[in-house]
Every structure is written in C-alpha cells, then in structure tokens.
Design an enzyme around this catalytic site. Structure first.
Site, PDB file in Angstrom:
ATOM      1  N   SER A 170       0.887  -1.168   0.000  1.00 34.43           N
ATOM      2  CA  SER A 170       0.000   0.000   0.000  1.00 34.43           C
ATOM      3  C   SER A 170       0.921   1.214   0.000  1.00 34.43           C
ATOM      4  CB  SER A 170      -0.838  -0.024   1.282  1.00 34.43           C
ATOM      5  OG  SER A 170      -1.379   1.245   1.567  1.00 34.43           O
TER       6      SER A 170
ATOM      7  N   TYR B 240      -3.068  -2.018  10.199  1.00 34.72           N
ATOM      8  CA  TYR B 240      -2.960  -2.097   8.740  1.00 34.72           C
ATOM      9  C   TYR B 240      -1.581  -1.625   8.280  1.00 34.72           C
ATOM     10  CZ  TYR B 240      -4.178  -1.247   3.813  1.00 34.72           C
ATOM     11  OH  TYR B 240      -4.216  -1.260   2.434  1.00 34.72           O
TER      12      TYR B 240
HETATM   13  P1  NAD Z   1     -11.465  -5.755  -1.731  1.00 37.75           P
HETATM   14  O1  NAD Z   1     -12.095  -5.702  -0.381  1.00 37.75           O
HETATM   15  O2  NAD Z   1     -12.246  -5.333  -2.928  1.00 37.75           O
HETATM   16  O3  NAD Z   1     -10.885  -7.223  -2.007  1.00 37.75           O
HETATM   17  C1  NAD Z   1     -10.219  -7.967  -1.030  1.00 37.75           C
HETATM   18  C2  NAD Z   1     -10.588  -9.438  -1.198  1.00 37.75           C
HETATM   19  O4  NAD Z   1      -9.854 -10.208  -0.228  1.00 37.75           O
HETATM   20  C3  NAD Z   1     -12.089  -9.710  -0.949  1.00 37.75           C
HETATM   21  O5  NAD Z   1     -12.653 -10.403  -2.044  1.00 37.75           O
HETATM   22  C4  NAD Z   1     -12.086 -10.554   0.317  1.00 37.75           C
HETATM   23  O6  NAD Z   1     -13.165 -11.492   0.376  1.00 37.75           O
HETATM   24  C5  NAD Z   1     -10.727 -11.240   0.226  1.00 37.75           C
HETATM   25  N1  NAD Z   1     -10.286 -11.750   1.536  1.00 37.75           N
HETATM   26  C6  NAD Z   1     -10.280 -11.078   2.718  1.00 37.75           C
HETATM   27  N2  NAD Z   1      -9.886 -11.902   3.704  1.00 37.75           N
HETATM   28  C7  NAD Z   1      -9.638 -13.124   3.134  1.00 37.75           C
HETATM   29  C8  NAD Z   1      -9.201 -14.365   3.651  1.00 37.75           C
HETATM   30  N3  NAD Z   1      -8.941 -14.555   4.952  1.00 37.75           N
HETATM   31  N4  NAD Z   1      -9.033 -15.400   2.774  1.00 37.75           N
HETATM   32  C9  NAD Z   1      -9.308 -15.247   1.462  1.00 37.75           C
HETATM   33  N5  NAD Z   1      -9.730 -14.087   0.914  1.00 37.75           N
HETATM   34  C10 NAD Z   1      -9.894 -13.031   1.750  1.00 37.75           C
HETATM   35  O7  NAD Z   1     -10.141  -4.873  -1.571  1.00 37.75           O
HETATM   36  P2  NAD Z   1      -9.081  -4.257  -2.627  1.00 37.75           P
HETATM   37  O8  NAD Z   1      -9.120  -2.794  -2.442  1.00 37.75           O
HETATM   38  O9  NAD Z   1      -9.196  -4.858  -3.976  1.00 37.75           O
HETATM   39  O10 NAD Z   1      -7.748  -4.756  -1.912  1.00 37.75           O
HETATM   40  C11 NAD Z   1      -6.828  -5.654  -2.486  1.00 37.75           C
HETATM   41  C12 NAD Z   1      -5.467  -5.392  -1.868  1.00 37.75           C
HETATM   42  O11 NAD Z   1      -5.049  -4.062  -2.205  1.00 37.75           O
HETATM   43  C13 NAD Z   1      -5.449  -5.467  -0.332  1.00 37.75           C
HETATM   44  O12 NAD Z   1      -4.292  -6.142   0.089  1.00 37.75           O
HETATM   45  C14 NAD Z   1      -5.411  -4.018   0.078  1.00 37.75           C
HETATM   46  O13 NAD Z   1      -4.799  -3.802   1.342  1.00 37.75           O
HETATM   47  C15 NAD Z   1      -4.606  -3.403  -1.043  1.00 37.75           C
HETATM   48  N6  NAD Z   1      -4.810  -1.938  -1.154  1.00 37.75           N
HETATM   49  C16 NAD Z   1      -5.995  -1.410  -1.579  1.00 37.75           C
HETATM   50  C17 NAD Z   1      -6.126  -0.019  -1.665  1.00 37.75           C
HETATM   51  C18 NAD Z   1      -7.409   0.643  -2.133  1.00 37.75           C
HETATM   52  O14 NAD Z   1      -7.484   1.889  -2.148  1.00 37.75           O
HETATM   53  N7  NAD Z   1      -8.421  -0.104  -2.544  1.00 37.75           N
HETATM   54  C19 NAD Z   1      -5.061   0.813  -1.299  1.00 37.75           C
HETATM   55  C20 NAD Z   1      -3.888   0.236  -0.862  1.00 37.75           C
HETATM   56  C21 NAD Z   1      -3.757  -1.147  -0.797  1.00 37.75           C
END
Ligand code: NAD
Length: 260
Positions: A141, A154
């Site tokens: 992130s 986080y």
């Molecule tokens: P999202 O919530 O759309 O997707 C995350 C997915 O992970 C979900 O489908 C959820 O069911 C799955 N998940 C959660 N716990 C789980 C587990 N124990 N086992 C299996 N699957 C599990 O989120 P996103 O924004 O697409 O995030 C994806 C990655 O990107 C994450 O690691 C997040 O920290 C990182 N990220 C996102 C952002 C943002 O702005 N969206 C910013 C920085 C980092």
C-alpha cells in the site's frame, strides 16, 4: 500473449484489484486459480474469465490457514502441473486507533495481510523452483512507505510485507524467482469504501483525499491490474525486490494540496 501457458494463483480474487488482476492475467493466456472466502464473487470472477474463453477455477478458502493453503497448492499442481505466478493480494483494513484495537483484531489484520503471504510463498516456492523460476507479487500500500492516520495494524502489516518482499527477493534470486510488492494508492474498491466510509461523508472523504493526488483521480482496479500484469510477466524480467507504487503521485510530495 504475455502469460501464455502460465499457471497463476490470485488471492482475494473475488473483488476489487484481485478480480481485475485475475481477468487481466487470464486475458494474457494464464490459467488462474481464483482464491477467496467470498463464494459469490469468486464464482463471478471465474464466469467472467470463461466468458472470454479463459481458464479458471475457484477455490473457496481462507488464506490464513496453512492446511488450506497447502491443500490449494497441491490441488493446483495436481490439476495443471506447475505454478508460475503467485499474487498475494487478499487484504483487509481496520480503521481504529491503537488503544482501541483488541488483540484479536490486531492478529486478524496481521494474519490476512502478512501471515497469509508467508504461508502461500512457503508452499508455492518448491514448485516454482522445480519449474525453473516464477514471479511472486505481494500487495502493499502507500502505507508500506509512509505512515497513515488511524490504521496502525494495517500500516504495520503493509510496512512488514514490503521488507518481507525485499528479503525474499534475495533468498530466491538464484532460483530465478522474482519477488515484488505492488503498492496501490486510492483505488475504487469495496475496501476503499469501507476505509473512507459510505454516503455523503464517504464522498467528502474521497474528495479530500483526491485534493492531495497530483493526477487528481481515483484509480480503477484495472489500473492496478495492469501494473500487476507488468510485475508478473517477462516485461519486468530484470526486476525483483521492489515496491512498485501506483498512487497517482500521492506520496511524491510531503505537502501538496490543489486548493492551496
Ligand atoms: P477488496 O475488499 O475489494 O478485495 C479484497 C478481497 O480479499 C475480498 O474479495 C475478500 O473477500 C478477500 N479476503 C479477505 N480476507 C480473506 C481471507 N482470509 N481469505 C481469502 N480471501 C480473503 O479490496 P481491494 O481494495 O481490492 O484490496 C486488495 C489489496 O489491495 C489489499 O491487500 C489491500 O490492502 C490493497 N490496497 C488497496 C487499496 C485501495 O485503495 N483499494 C489501497 C492500498 C492497498
């Protein structure tokens, strides 16, 4: 096709960045194992891939369980014979000051955002080594590189995954296994909405955040998927051990506000 005949595992592929990346990898020829706890979303990802003549199967599992990770990796190899790509993308956010965070909440965030990568890498690396190499991509992130308000568990998990990435790039370099870390900025996914809140308050939060983004726009999951594709394909053949920030310029400056 950049990933022709490659076998890829994508965790958290039922939603957001993971779903967009699974689709991008499949459209470049990879066969994809869609891993998630969310059955509906995971099946939707597979349907979208098959609708574009790609190959995928959904493994509903919790990435924090070593028994389940080991089973999933074994089944992947039994089905497709090898593993070339591992994208550790599943993650959760917890918006809570440290003093209010329970031990169970801390452990839960660290388990999904950090321990899960350890487990998947542990079980996948022997297969990559046997196959002559591979590409591992972890998800950090902007909070892998700078601090962030009100999300200590986080940020701790995302800082740690960045240095785990660099260390494993050293350990597995001679095996031709590249290990990199994708660091998204503000990306429009369900997680972002959870982080910044819903309704008018959430929209106001997003506008406030965007005033600090030089490119002035919220990123799409597909923008991150393109970066993920680059990092797992031979386009980045000389790259290992990096944190690849895709944030519209957010962390380029200590201070920046278009309203000034
Ligand atoms: P999202 O919530 O759309 O997707 C995350 C997915 O992970 C979900 O489908 C959820 O069911 C799955 N998940 C959660 N716990 C789980 C587990 N124990 N086992 C299996 N699957 C599990 O989120 P996103 O924004 O697409 O995030 C994806 C990655 O990107 C994450 O690691 C997040 O920290 C990182 N990220 C996102 C952002 C943002 O702005 N969206 C910013 C920085 C980092």
């Amino acid at each position: 096709m950049k990933l022709r005949a490659k076998i890829a595992i994508v965790t958290g592929a039922a939603s957001g960045i993971g779903q967009a990346s699974a689709l991008a990898f499949a459209s470049e020829g990879a066969k994809v194992v869609v891993v998630d706890v969310d059955k509906r979303g995971g099946e939707e990802t597979c349907e979208k891939i098959r609708a574009r003549d790609g190959e995928a199967f959904f493994d509903r599992m919790d990435v924090t369980s070593e028994a389940e990770v080991s089973r999933m990796v074994g089944e992947t190899v039994a089905r497709w014979g090898r593993i070339d790509i591992l994208f550790n993308n599943a993650g959760i956010v917890l918006v809570k000051p440290l003093e209010e965070t329970t031990e169970a909440e801390w452990d839960h965030v660290l388990s999904i955002n950090l321990k899960a990568a350890f487990l998947a890498i542990k079980h996948v690396v022997p297969h990559m080594r046997r196959g002559g190499g591979g590409a591992i991509l972890n998800t950090g992130s902007i909070a892998s590189t700078v601090g962030q308000l009100n999300t200590p568990a986080y940020v701790a998990s995302k800082g740690a995954i960045a240095l785990l990435t660099k260390s494993l790039a050293l350990d597995y370099g001679r095996d031709q296994i590249r290990v990199n870390c994708l660091c998204p900025g503000i990306t429009d996914t369900p997680m972002l909405r959870e982080h910044l809140g819903g309704g008018p308050e959430g929209e106001a939060n997003i506008r406030r955040r965007l005033s600090r983004v030089p490119l002035g726009k919220i990123l799409k999951p597909e923008d991150l998927a393109q970066a993920a594709l680059y990092l797992v394909s031979d386009d980045s053949v000389g790259i290992t051990g990096i944190t690849h920030v895709v944030d519209g310029g957010l962390i380029a400056a200590a201070e920046y506000d278009v309203r000034i």
